[in-house]
Design a protein around this motif. Sequence first.
Motif, PDB file in Angstrom:
ATOM      1  N   GLY A  63       0.892  -1.153  -0.103  1.00  0.00           N
ATOM      2  CA  GLY A  63       0.050   0.028   0.088  1.00  0.00           C
ATOM      3  C   GLY A  63       0.995   1.223  -0.066  1.00  0.00           C
ATOM      4  N   GLN A  64       2.185   1.173   0.151  1.00  0.00           N
ATOM      5  CA  GLN A  64       2.880   2.473   0.230  1.00  0.00           C
ATOM      6  C   GLN A  64       3.609   2.579  -1.180  1.00  0.00           C
ATOM      7  OE1 GLN A  64       3.155   4.617   2.956  1.00  0.00           O
ATOM      8  NE2 GLN A  64       1.476   3.157   3.476  1.00  0.00           N
ATOM      9  N   VAL A  82       3.330  -1.530  -3.866  1.00  0.00           N
ATOM     10  CA  VAL A  82       3.273  -3.261  -3.768  1.00  0.00           C
ATOM     11  C   VAL A  82       1.490  -3.183  -3.261  1.00  0.00           C
ATOM     12  CG1 VAL A  82       3.813  -5.133  -2.150  1.00  0.00           C
ATOM     13  CG2 VAL A  82       5.425  -3.360  -2.571  1.00  0.00           C
ATOM     14  N   GLY A  83       0.979  -3.826  -4.164  1.00  0.00           N
ATOM     15  CA  GLY A  83      -0.334  -4.153  -3.827  1.00  0.00           C
ATOM     16  C   GLY A  83      -0.629  -5.363  -2.987  1.00  0.00           C
ATOM     17  N   PRO A  84      -1.838  -5.600  -2.504  1.00  0.00           N
ATOM     18  CA  PRO A  84      -1.981  -6.686  -1.694  1.00  0.00           C
ATOM     19  C   PRO A  84      -2.442  -7.857  -2.771  1.00  0.00           C
ATOM     20  CG  PRO A  84      -4.031  -5.079  -1.917  1.00  0.00           C
ATOM     21  CD  PRO A  84      -2.879  -4.597  -2.652  1.00  0.00           C
ATOM     22  N   LEU A  95      -6.150  -1.327   1.040  1.00  0.00           N
ATOM     23  CA  LEU A  95      -4.706  -1.439   0.936  1.00  0.00           C
ATOM     24  C   LEU A  95      -4.448  -1.093  -0.468  1.00  0.00           C
ATOM     25  CD1 LEU A  95      -3.198  -4.461   3.215  1.00  0.00           C
ATOM     26  CD2 LEU A  95      -2.679  -1.907   3.035  1.00  0.00           C
ATOM     27  N   LEU A  96      -5.316  -1.711  -1.272  1.00  0.00           N
ATOM     28  CA  LEU A  96      -5.210  -1.791  -2.797  1.00  0.00           C
ATOM     29  C   LEU A  96      -5.308  -0.226  -3.036  1.00  0.00           C
ATOM     30  CD1 LEU A  96      -4.886  -2.752  -5.754  1.00  0.00           C
ATOM     31  CD2 LEU A  96      -7.128  -3.366  -5.570  1.00  0.00           C
ATOM     32  N   SER A  98      -4.991   2.226  -1.423  1.00  0.00           N
ATOM     33  CA  SER A  98      -3.786   3.146  -1.048  1.00  0.00           C
ATOM     34  C   SER A  98      -2.620   3.049  -1.875  1.00  0.00           C
ATOM     35  CB  SER A  98      -3.242   2.675   0.571  1.00  0.00           C
ATOM     36  OG  SER A  98      -2.123   3.248   1.108  1.00  0.00           O
ATOM     37  N   CYS A  99      -2.409   1.931  -2.563  1.00  0.00           N
ATOM     38  CA  CYS A  99      -1.404   2.148  -3.741  1.00  0.00           C
ATOM     39  C   CYS A  99      -1.474   3.207  -4.552  1.00  0.00           C
ATOM     40  CB  CYS A  99      -1.454   0.662  -4.495  1.00  0.00           C
ATOM     41  SG  CYS A  99      -1.049  -0.718  -3.459  1.00  0.00           S
ATOM     42  N   TYR A 100      -3.042   3.524  -4.942  1.00  0.00           N
ATOM     43  CA  TYR A 100      -3.115   4.649  -6.099  1.00  0.00           C
ATOM     44  C   TYR A 100      -3.025   5.826  -5.228  1.00  0.00           C
ATOM     45  CZ  TYR A 100      -4.701   0.993  -9.122  1.00  0.00           C
ATOM     46  OH  TYR A 100      -4.718  -0.352  -9.850  1.00  0.00           O
ATOM     47  N   ARG A 101      -3.583   6.074  -4.060  1.00  0.00           N
ATOM     48  CA  ARG A 101      -3.420   7.555  -3.433  1.00  0.00           C
ATOM     49  C   ARG A 101      -2.038   7.880  -3.142  1.00  0.00           C
ATOM     50  NH1 ARG A 101      -7.549   5.251  -0.149  1.00  0.00           N
ATOM     51  NH2 ARG A 101      -6.136   4.768   1.159  1.00  0.00           N
TER      52      ARG A 101
END
Length: 171
Positions: A63-64, A82-84, A95-96, A98-101
């Motif tokens: 997610g980061q 890194v996607g979940p 978490l997914l 968060s990857c985009y944000r």
Amino acid sequence: MQIRLVQGDITEQHVDAVVNAANSSLLGGGGVDGAIHRKGGPDILRECRALRASSLRDGLPTGQAVATTAGRLPASWVIHTVGPVYSAGEERSPLLASCYRESLRLAAELAAETIAFPAVSAGAYGWPLSDAARVAVQAVQESSITLSEVRFVLFDGPTHAAFARAVTEHG
């Protein structure tokens, strides 16, 4: 902010930042990750190794996001996220998203105007395509970060169609 859908190869996109669906090691892998490392060349791996030797000793958390050079890619930066891994028994959509944000946040910090995303977690990590598209489109549309263009670069027809449906339904 303009959202564009493109069926094609993310390594050929002329944008400020390309997002890599990385694994936590940041040292390359298969799919999008492998393609970006191969086409971008050794400079990307060199910077990823430096990150692992310093601030990311345990790898990049899910997610980061973190940025490196784009090497030989027609972009200025690669933003690794890194996607979940999908789990039917555990809600991992935040978490997914968060990857985009986090990728958008980092792109804004880099003064990027254009960014290209793959379908994070929709390949080897097993996320159902329609849900991966929904989460991605919703995260981008709800973000307070506005770039000139967010481009989803989708490898094949079914992925492109899923994202087109998500844009229609959530746009």
